[in-house]
Design a protein around this motif. Structure first.
Motif, short mmCIF file in Angstrom:
data_model
loop_
_atom_site.label_atom_id
_atom_site.label_comp_id
_atom_site.label_asym_id
_atom_site.label_seq_id
_atom_site.Cartn_x
_atom_site.Cartn_y
_atom_site.Cartn_z
N SER A 135 0.85 -1.19 0.00
CA SER A 135 0.00 0.00 0.00
C SER A 135 0.89 1.24 0.00
N HIS A 136 0.26 2.42 -0.18
CA HIS A 136 1.03 3.67 -0.14
C HIS A 136 1.75 3.82 1.20
N GLY A 137 1.05 3.52 2.28
CA GLY A 137 1.67 3.64 3.61
C GLY A 137 2.83 2.69 3.79
N MET A 138 2.71 1.46 3.27
CA MET A 138 3.80 0.49 3.36
C MET A 138 5.01 0.96 2.55
N LYS A 139 4.77 1.52 1.37
CA LYS A 139 5.87 2.04 0.56
C LYS A 139 6.55 3.21 1.26
N GLN A 140 5.75 4.04 1.93
CA GLN A 140 6.32 5.15 2.68
C GLN A 140 7.23 4.64 3.79
N LYS A 141 6.80 3.61 4.48
CA LYS A 141 7.62 3.03 5.54
C LYS A 141 8.91 2.44 4.98
N LEU A 142 8.80 1.74 3.85
CA LEU A 142 9.99 1.15 3.25
C LEU A 142 10.97 2.23 2.81
N ALA A 143 10.47 3.31 2.23
CA ALA A 143 11.34 4.42 1.83
C ALA A 143 12.03 5.04 3.04
N LEU A 144 11.30 5.16 4.14
CA LEU A 144 11.90 5.71 5.36
C LEU A 144 13.00 4.81 5.88
N ILE A 145 12.77 3.51 5.90
CA ILE A 145 13.80 2.57 6.35
C ILE A 145 15.04 2.71 5.46
N GLY A 146 14.81 2.81 4.14
CA GLY A 146 15.92 2.95 3.22
C GLY A 146 16.75 4.19 3.47
N ALA A 147 16.11 5.27 3.89
CA ALA A 147 16.84 6.51 4.18
C ALA A 147 17.49 6.48 5.56
N LEU A 148 16.79 5.95 6.54
CA LEU A 148 17.29 5.98 7.91
C LEU A 148 18.43 5.00 8.15
N MET A 149 18.46 3.88 7.44
CA MET A 149 19.44 2.85 7.76
C MET A 149 20.88 3.29 7.47
N ASP A 150 21.04 4.31 6.66
CA ASP A 150 22.38 4.84 6.35
C ASP A 150 22.81 5.93 7.34
N GLU A 151 21.89 6.34 8.22
CA GLU A 151 22.16 7.39 9.21
C GLU A 151 22.79 8.62 8.56
N PRO A 152 22.07 9.27 7.63
CA PRO A 152 22.62 10.42 6.91
C PRO A 152 22.80 11.63 7.83
N LYS A 153 23.66 12.55 7.39
CA LYS A 153 23.87 13.79 8.13
C LYS A 153 22.75 14.79 7.88
N LEU A 154 22.11 14.67 6.70
CA LEU A 154 21.00 15.55 6.35
C LEU A 154 19.87 14.70 5.78
N LEU A 155 18.68 14.85 6.35
CA LEU A 155 17.50 14.12 5.87
C LEU A 155 16.49 15.13 5.34
N LEU A 156 16.08 14.95 4.08
CA LEU A 156 15.08 15.80 3.43
C LEU A 156 13.81 15.00 3.24
N LEU A 157 12.69 15.55 3.70
CA LEU A 157 11.42 14.84 3.62
C LEU A 157 10.34 15.78 3.09
N ASP A 158 9.57 15.29 2.13
CA ASP A 158 8.46 16.07 1.58
C ASP A 158 7.16 15.42 2.03
N GLU A 159 6.46 16.08 2.94
CA GLU A 159 5.20 15.56 3.50
C GLU A 159 5.36 14.12 4.02
N PRO A 160 6.26 13.89 4.97
CA PRO A 160 6.56 12.52 5.39
C PRO A 160 5.45 11.83 6.16
N PHE A 161 4.51 12.58 6.74
CA PHE A 161 3.48 11.96 7.57
C PHE A 161 2.23 11.56 6.79
N VAL A 162 2.14 11.97 5.52
CA VAL A 162 0.99 11.61 4.70
C VAL A 162 1.03 10.11 4.42
#
Length: 237
Positions: A135-162
């Motif tokens: 679902s859209h929500g599941m894809k959003q969670k997967l995208a978040l995991i993909g970004a967070l697992m690298d522990e970036p110095k800068l995180l950019l999010l466009d409407e992350p809670f939708v």
């Protein structure tokens, strides 16, 4: 960590989508970028991420210009758009391992972090399923995991809670705080003003491509709520 200096972006020969924007997002900041639809938020985020070129000003990430060395900039940041377009023909775990390969994450580190964030967002049991079935929500969670697992110095999010359920939204806010406590910076757009007011220490309000307010959250909003201030500033335009 992020400096936007006199940023100007136009589409075609019309009025600039964003004009002479100046912002500074420091390590430790959770910085909300708010404005009406069409105000220039997504345009700005895409320029910071290196997706859009622009004709005026510069964008510096960790002191490096996104124009001069986009690869160096992209190595320290991660960007999640408002509608993540993921590879539907991969399983969830294949997608995350694909990203981990790009990041150069050690196999033991990636396994630990995939488990950590998969459990936190409640999708570990679905990681062997095809992304196209999510679902859209599941894809959003997967995208978040993909970004967070690298522990970036800068995180950019466009409407992350939708699209996120309440538990996932709560989990994301926890991890955003954890990241910035460890010295990262987060710059994100949102229409959920109550979340921005409670979560963020900095805020900028943009309307018709022009910055109308920015600074520490408590200073900018004063005795008003962020919603009241937003309506007052936008209705003036």
């Amino acid at each position: 960590m992020l400096r936007i200096e006199h940023f100007t972006k136009s589409y075609g020969k019309g009025k600039p989508a964003v004009s002479d924007l100046n912002l500074h997002v420091a390590p430790g900041d959770i910085f909300a970028f708010i404005g009406p639809n069409g105000a220039g938020k997504t345009t700005t985020l895409r320029a910071v991420a290196g997706i859009h070129d622009f004709e005026g000003g510069d964008i510096l990430i960790n002191g490096v210009s996104i124009k001069a060395d986009p690869l160096a900039c992209k190595k320290v940041m991660r960007y999640i758009p408002d509608n993540p377009d993921l590879y539907g023909y991969l399983t969830g775990i294949q997608y995350l391992n694909f990203l981990a390969d790009i990041y150069g994450l050690d196999p033991a580190v990636r396994a630990e972090r995939i488990q950590k964030y998969g459990d936190a967002f409640g999708i570990t049991h679905r990681l062997n399923d095809m992304v196209g079935s999510f679902s859209h929500g599941m894809k959003q969670k997967l995208a978040l995991i993909g970004a967070l697992m690298d522990e970036p110095k800068l995180l950019l999010l466009d409407e992350p809670f939708v699209g996120l359920d309440p538990k996932a939204a709560f989990t994301l806010k926890q991890h955003m705080r954890e990241m910035t406590e460890n010295g990262a910076a987060i710059f994100f757009s949102t229409h959920v003003l109550e979340v921005a007011e409670k979560l963020c220490n900095k805020v900028a309000i943009i309307n018709h491509g022009q910055l109308v307010a920015q600074g520490d959250m408590d200073t900018v909003k004063g005795d008003d709520s962020l919603e009241e201030l937003f309506m007052e500033l936008v209705e003036k335009e």
